[in-house]
Structure formats: C-alpha cells, structure tokens
Design a protein around this motif. Structure first.
Motif, mmCIF file in Angstrom:
data_model
loop_
_atom_site.group_PDB
_atom_site.id
_atom_site.type_symbol
_atom_site.label_atom_id
_atom_site.label_comp_id
_atom_site.label_asym_id
_atom_site.label_seq_id
_atom_site.Cartn_x
_atom_site.Cartn_y
_atom_site.Cartn_z
ATOM 1 N N ALA A 25 0.840 -1.209 0.000
ATOM 2 C CA ALA A 25 0.000 0.000 0.000
ATOM 3 C C ALA A 25 0.872 1.256 0.000
ATOM 4 O O ALA A 25 0.579 2.227 -0.717
ATOM 5 N N ALA A 26 1.953 1.243 0.793
ATOM 6 C CA ALA A 26 2.838 2.420 0.861
ATOM 7 C C ALA A 26 3.490 2.662 -0.501
ATOM 8 O O ALA A 26 3.593 3.802 -0.958
ATOM 9 N N ILE A 27 3.919 1.598 -1.146
ATOM 10 C CA ILE A 27 4.569 1.751 -2.456
ATOM 11 C C ILE A 27 3.549 2.254 -3.477
ATOM 12 O O ILE A 27 3.839 3.135 -4.288
ATOM 13 N N ASP A 28 2.351 1.714 -3.414
ATOM 14 C CA ASP A 28 1.266 2.157 -4.306
ATOM 15 C C ASP A 28 1.043 3.659 -4.200
ATOM 16 O O ASP A 28 0.905 4.359 -5.194
ATOM 17 N N ASP A 33 8.898 5.787 -9.874
ATOM 18 C CA ASP A 33 9.270 5.471 -11.252
ATOM 19 C C ASP A 33 9.935 4.103 -11.322
ATOM 20 O O ASP A 33 9.920 3.455 -12.366
ATOM 21 N N LEU A 34 10.556 3.691 -10.201
ATOM 22 C CA LEU A 34 11.261 2.411 -10.171
ATOM 23 C C LEU A 34 11.243 1.850 -8.756
ATOM 24 O O LEU A 34 11.380 2.600 -7.785
ATOM 25 N N VAL A 35 11.074 0.530 -8.651
ATOM 26 C CA VAL A 35 11.289 -0.160 -7.370
ATOM 27 C C VAL A 35 12.572 -0.963 -7.523
ATOM 28 O O VAL A 35 12.658 -1.833 -8.398
ATOM 29 N N ALA A 36 13.577 -0.643 -6.707
ATOM 30 C CA ALA A 36 14.838 -1.395 -6.736
ATOM 31 C C ALA A 36 14.886 -2.297 -5.510
ATOM 32 O O ALA A 36 14.639 -1.840 -4.392
ATOM 33 N N ARG A 61 3.039 -2.634 -9.030
ATOM 34 C CA ARG A 61 2.679 -2.324 -10.417
ATOM 35 C C ARG A 61 3.576 -1.249 -11.029
ATOM 36 O O ARG A 61 3.133 -0.432 -11.799
ATOM 37 N N PHE A 62 4.860 -1.248 -10.645
ATOM 38 C CA PHE A 62 5.802 -0.251 -11.149
ATOM 39 C C PHE A 62 7.003 -0.968 -11.752
ATOM 40 O O PHE A 62 7.237 -2.131 -11.441
ATOM 41 N N PRO A 63 7.770 -0.272 -12.611
ATOM 42 C CA PRO A 63 8.990 -0.909 -13.136
ATOM 43 C C PRO A 63 9.884 -1.356 -11.977
ATOM 44 O O PRO A 63 9.951 -0.693 -10.940
ATOM 45 N N ARG A 64 10.559 -2.489 -12.171
ATOM 46 C CA ARG A 64 11.378 -3.042 -11.079
ATOM 47 C C ARG A 64 12.771 -3.358 -11.587
ATOM 48 O O ARG A 64 12.948 -3.728 -12.753
ATOM 49 N N LEU A 65 13.730 -3.238 -10.680
ATOM 50 C CA LEU A 65 15.079 -3.696 -10.980
ATOM 51 C C LEU A 65 15.553 -4.452 -9.747
ATOM 52 O O LEU A 65 15.543 -3.897 -8.639
#
Ligand code: FE2
Ligand code: FE2
Length: 272
Positions: A25-28, A33-36, A61-65
């Motif tokens: 929820a916090a990340i949402d 722009d990116l979750v590393a 639901r975000f770009p991930r690396l």
C-alpha cells in the motif's frame, strides 16, 4: 524528478507477514518510477520462499530492478549451491542477472554480487565491473548514474571490511572514472548513508552509498525500513520509512538532502 523505492532483505520465510500489505500500500501511494530490490529475497533459497517473493513482486505495479543476495543461493544443498546457485532465483524472480533501467533522467544498473564459494561474502568479477563501467561511460552526465548490488560499498563505523563487496576498491576506481553518482545496497540489515570520499579517497569523486535496512524479522536493532529516493540533479533526497508498531504502517522517519558540487555528492547543511 524521478523517484525510486529501495527495498532490501525481505527474506521470505522470515518475513513479518503483517508488513506485506502495508508495504504494498505504501509503495502504491508513493507511485515510484522504479522499485529497486537489493537482494536476499528468501531466507534459505527454498522453493516456497521464492514463490512468496514472486507473489509479492507481482503485487507491485511499477517498473522493477532486482538483484540476488547471498541468501538466494542455497546454503546446504551442495549440488544446487555449486551447479546451479541462482537457478531458482532466475526461475522465480528474474532471469537477468545484470538488469538495466534507463530513462531521460537516470540510468540504473544491477550487478550480481552473490557467490557460491564465499558463504555470505559477496564479490564482483572483473568482467562485471568493466561492463558496467563501460555502460556508465556512455551515459550523458546530466543523467544520474546508479549501481545496485546486494553487498555494500560502504559500511557503518562498527562493521569490518568483510561485509564490503569483494573487489570494492577496484570497482570503485572504475565506477568513479565513469561518473557513478549513487550506490544502493543491503545485506547488513541496518540502514546507512555514506559518501565514498572517506573510504576510497578518489580525487574529485564522492558518490552516495545508501543501504536499506531489512523487511524481515532478522533485525539488527532497528525496525523494518525502506527508502524513497527523490532524484533530480543536483539533488538527491533520501527519505526513510520505518515500520510503526502502533499504527501498523510505514511512516516517514527521516529525510536527508544531498547535493552534487565540484567534489562530488555531500550532505546539504540542514542549518542553512
Ligand atoms: Fe539479508
Ligand atoms: Fe545478505
């Protein structure tokens, strides 16, 4: 401006299950722009732990690396450990062990520092270092250049050099020459922000080294945390979110601003 959510050391198998939904929820809400994610997805590289980690990643639901950690290599199964150390990681988490994210404002490279032979210690090899440096050299200096590893390039004062990523000195010389701005890592389960000028003493270069704490029950004196980085040359702001036991949520606990000048990155004087 770009925003990065930096998570580390989730250790599924030893995760506090209460934090998973509030973390998502916090990340949402932050909509980065990116979750590393800097490694140690699992506790013992077990299949069911990787399955849980996969379910978690699928909720973002975000770009991930992502890069693997030493705990994502099997420890006791000797056949797996030496013959196919990252097979499960590659099957469940990510096939690519040298992922890249790039947009107009930043370039982020992930490097695998997990090894079969070294029981927890991490290392980079010469090829990885030169490939990454080569890629950074080709990037326009207006973009922020970021390297993500599991094992760190800097340590809090009370840690010995064994916790540093192997070949750190050689790697830092190359990455500094290629203009690296920021290093993201985990592994220690303690959050920390350092500047490379002190440890590496490379003239005219000082990158930031940001360690995220853990999101597992394997805590070392601090609650579960993760970081939000706001990146906009010449500033990088590192905001820490800490688990609040009373509110059962991640709340902002600190925000530090760093600025790039002639001698590299350093902290803005909060009193000014
Ligand atoms: Fe860990
Ligand atoms: Fe680790």
């Amino acid at each position: 401006m770009r925003t990065i959510v930096h998570l580390s050391d989730l250790h599924f198998g030893r995760v506090d299950r209460r934090i998973v939904a509030p973390l998502v929820a916090a990340i949402d809400e932050l909509a980065p722009d990116l979750v590393a994610v800097s490694g140690d997805f699992t506790q013992r590289a077990r299949r069911r732990e990787f399955v849980e980690a996969r379910v978690f990643l699928d909720m973002l639901r975000f770009p991930r690396l992502v890069v693997p950690g030493n705990h994502d290599v099997p420890l006791y199964n000797v056949a797996r450990r030496f013959l196919s150390p990252l097979a499960r990681y590659q099957r469940f988490i990510a096939e690519d062990l040298e992922p890249t994210y790039a947009d107009e404002e930043m370039v982020v490279l992930g490097l695998n520092s997990a090894r079969s032979m070294t029981f927890g210690r991490g290392r980079l090899n010469r090829d990885q270092i030169s490939r990454a440096a080569e890629r950074l050299r080709g990037v326009d200096p207006s973009r922020i250049k970021i390297i993500v590893t599991h094992h760190p390039f800097d340590l809090p004062d009370d840690y010995g050099p064994d916790d540093l990523v192997g070949r750190a000195k050689m790697a830092m010389a190359e990455f500094a020459a290629a203009g690296a701005d920021l290093f993201l890592a985990g592994h220690l389960h303690v959050s920390h922000i350092g500047q490379t000028a002190e440890r590496y003493k490379i003239a005219g270069h000082s990158a930031l080294v940001v360690q995220a704490g853990t999101l597992s029950t394997r805590q070392r004196g601090e609650p579960n945390t993760f970081n939000l980085l706001r990146v906009e040359r010449p500033n990088i702001t590192v905001v820490q979110r800490k688990w609040d036991e009373g509110r059962l949520a991640f709340v902002e606990s600190s925000a530090r601003v760093f600025r790039h000048a002639d001698r590299g990155w350093s902290e803005e004087d909060a009193t000014r």
